[in-house]
Design an enzyme around this catalytic site. Sequence first.
Site, PDB file in Angstrom:
ATOM      1  N   ARG A  82       0.826  -1.226   0.000  1.00  0.00           N
ATOM      2  CA  ARG A  82       0.000   0.000   0.000  1.00  0.00           C
ATOM      3  C   ARG A  82       0.846   1.256   0.000  1.00  0.00           C
ATOM      4  NH1 ARG A  82      -5.403  -0.762   2.100  1.00  0.00           N
ATOM      5  NH2 ARG A  82      -5.443   1.473   2.432  1.00  0.00           N
ATOM      6  N   LYS A 109      -0.082 -20.030   5.253  1.00  0.00           N
ATOM      7  CA  LYS A 109      -0.986 -20.314   6.363  1.00  0.00           C
ATOM      8  C   LYS A 109      -1.134 -19.058   7.220  1.00  0.00           C
ATOM      9  CE  LYS A 109       0.588 -22.127  10.311  1.00  0.00           C
ATOM     10  NZ  LYS A 109       1.387 -21.179  11.120  1.00  0.00           N
ATOM     11  N   LYS A 162      11.606 -28.306   5.146  1.00  0.00           N
ATOM     12  CA  LYS A 162      12.826 -28.481   5.960  1.00  0.00           C
ATOM     13  C   LYS A 162      13.576 -29.722   5.475  1.00  0.00           C
ATOM     14  CE  LYS A 162      11.020 -26.349  10.169  1.00  0.00           C
ATOM     15  NZ  LYS A 162      11.873 -25.236  10.506  1.00  0.00           N
ATOM     16  N   GLU A 194       9.427 -24.430  21.278  1.00  0.00           N
ATOM     17  CA  GLU A 194      10.119 -23.171  20.971  1.00  0.00           C
ATOM     18  C   GLU A 194      10.507 -22.495  22.280  1.00  0.00           C
ATOM     19  OE1 GLU A 194       8.460 -20.819  17.538  1.00  0.00           O
ATOM     20  OE2 GLU A 194       6.678 -21.899  18.143  1.00  0.00           O
ATOM     21  N   ASP A 198      -2.085 -22.813  15.154  1.00  0.00           N
ATOM     22  CA  ASP A 198      -0.808 -22.302  14.639  1.00  0.00           C
ATOM     23  C   ASP A 198       0.163 -23.431  14.286  1.00  0.00           C
ATOM     24  OD1 ASP A 198       0.905 -20.101  14.031  1.00  0.00           O
ATOM     25  OD2 ASP A 198       1.963 -20.372  15.928  1.00  0.00           O
ATOM     26  N   HIS A 252       1.589 -28.055  10.789  1.00  0.00           N
ATOM     27  CA  HIS A 252       2.924 -28.651  10.862  1.00  0.00           C
ATOM     28  C   HIS A 252       2.928 -30.040  11.542  1.00  0.00           C
ATOM     29  CE1 HIS A 252       3.963 -24.695   9.661  1.00  0.00           C
ATOM     30  NE2 HIS A 252       4.019 -24.137  10.853  1.00  0.00           N
ATOM     31  N   LYS A 261       5.161 -22.627  23.125  1.00  0.00           N
ATOM     32  CA  LYS A 261       6.086 -21.492  23.134  1.00  0.00           C
ATOM     33  C   LYS A 261       6.650 -21.351  24.544  1.00  0.00           C
ATOM     34  CE  LYS A 261       4.293 -19.031  19.196  1.00  0.00           C
ATOM     35  NZ  LYS A 261       5.328 -19.308  18.199  1.00  0.00           N
TER      36      LYS A 261
HETATM   37  C1  BG6 Z   1       4.940 -20.817  12.163  1.00  0.00           C
HETATM   38  C2  BG6 Z   1       4.138 -20.350  13.351  1.00  0.00           C
HETATM   39  O1  BG6 Z   1       4.121 -21.471  11.234  1.00  0.00           O
HETATM   40  O2  BG6 Z   1       5.958 -21.706  12.603  1.00  0.00           O
HETATM   41  C3  BG6 Z   1       5.030 -19.688  14.382  1.00  0.00           C
HETATM   42  O3  BG6 Z   1       3.150 -19.422  12.909  1.00  0.00           O
HETATM   43  C4  BG6 Z   1       6.157 -20.607  14.771  1.00  0.00           C
HETATM   44  O4  BG6 Z   1       4.292 -19.333  15.552  1.00  0.00           O
HETATM   45  C5  BG6 Z   1       6.876 -21.115  13.527  1.00  0.00           C
HETATM   46  O5  BG6 Z   1       7.059 -19.881  15.589  1.00  0.00           O
HETATM   47  C6  BG6 Z   1       7.887 -22.183  13.882  1.00  0.00           C
HETATM   48  O6  BG6 Z   1       8.650 -22.458  12.763  1.00  0.00           O
HETATM   49  P1  BG6 Z   1      10.145 -22.967  12.917  1.00  0.00           P
HETATM   50  O7  BG6 Z   1      10.562 -23.243  11.506  1.00  0.00           O
HETATM   51  O8  BG6 Z   1      10.898 -21.838  13.567  1.00  0.00           O
HETATM   52  O9  BG6 Z   1      10.081 -24.163  13.780  1.00  0.00           O
END
Ligand code: BG6
Length: 487
Positions: free
Chosen positions: A43, A142, A176, A210, A229, A234, A334
């Site tokens: 934008r 996503k 990955k 994480e 998420d 994943h 997290k």
């Molecule tokens: C994303 C999520 O899809 O994957 C994030 O939205 C998350 O919240 C991330 O931190 C983790 O990805 P990676 O590759 O760092 O494990």
Amino acid sequence: MAFDLVFFGGTGDLVWRKLMPALFQAFRHGTLPEGGRIIGVGRDDLSDAQYRQSIQTKFEKVEGEKRPSSEEFARFADLLCYVRMDLSRPEDYAALQQRLAERQTDTVVMYLSTAPILFTTICEQLAAAGLNTPQTRIVLEKPLGHDLASNRAINAVVGKVFKEQQIFRIDHYLGKPSVQNLFALRFGNTLFEPLWRREHIANIQITMAEELGVEKRGGFYEGTGALRDMVQNHALQLLCAIAMEPPINAHADAIRDEKLKVLRALRRWTPETLSQHVIRGQYSAGSVDGQPVPGYRDESGVSPTSSTETFVALRTEIANWRWAGVPFYIRTGKRMAARAAHIEINFRPTPHQIFHTPLGQANKLVIHLQPKDGLELHLFATGQSKRGLGSTGQTLAPVHLDLDFDKRFGSERVGAYERLLLDVLDGRLNLFVRSDEQEEAWRWVEPILQHWATEPVGPRPYNAGTWGPSASSAMIARDGFCWGEEC
Ligand code: BG6
């Protein structure tokens, strides 16, 4: 192959954090096809030069070795340009159409890295401007919806405008190297396949932990939570890669058909399993790497009374001949004790013991996804020479075979987004998710969301820097097992 790659959301976080650095790596490795143009759409009123400048400034934050020198950036920057668009205005799509018509490239990629709420508008406008040509591919980031209905609504609109072979739904975990090695381990080797079944495997654990909190994404995360998420996409994709039958070939649909069967075979939820086999948690203040960190409710953009989960642990089963009765545990969160993603395949103990093995232990294969990328095979052996095999009660010691893929393949390694972007340019769909897979995954997680919406007790608190609420350990202990770090 000349291409035009258009980034909707071209000034957003994902573009400068992940996509541009990935394209730059492909450019540096000489794998980015020649004759490319990368168009950022946003934008803001920016010239091409200003856009290049802003990307260059952002690149200063890219980790060490991956950062371009100014000479390298100058060459890469020749590919970049900028188009200002208001995504609701048909005239702006017509202007984009003209810009693309200047070159008539073999491939045009429309990469939607905007808020998903804009996906349907963008697709409809692209169609109205005649920008859905057979040369066009569309990439969707996503989250694709927040439940089954919204996911189907997006897929329906996109499906009206583009054919399924033109639609690339990204799940960056599939890009990955470690996940591709999981496919290689299973379908490029014979060693494990005969053991890869209920007769030999006691349980399978998928952990995606994480150390980071929600960072600056509190506002987004509040309406999302860990289940949407990380689990819906994943974690379930990893589960499919572990549990699927060998596909008949390496073509996208052969692989996706097998993944879909796994999703369809996931045990349906009952009121009992929903209350006993799903644990949600939310981090409170604690410390990570020795540094104090705030609780989730104190993060910016988060409600002080939030009931959004930052942790999920669950147990499921796959109702088919190969896996019946084998528990699959998924855990993600997290602000946990470590950044670690791995899959543990826990084999059954020997059927008859003539040695002592450390209590409760059996063979285990650990597939490390990150930060380490490799395989670890846990076996038992003896180093004793004084007392031979015949002596009674001999105790065996655990030993590991440790394979480090980063060491073995070193500089050949290609990052997830680099791999996926090159695949889009090449038209390879193997590592992208089909609409029916995605819908099936939503169908499976939706009862959990509905259950939580009516459950008066919210997520269980856990201190930042730990492995989540103790209920997660209790859940797995009820089956007589424990999480890898607890055994
Ligand atoms: C994303 C999520 O899809 O994957 C994030 O939205 C998350 O919240 C991330 O931190 C983790 O990805 P990676 O590759 O760092 O494990």
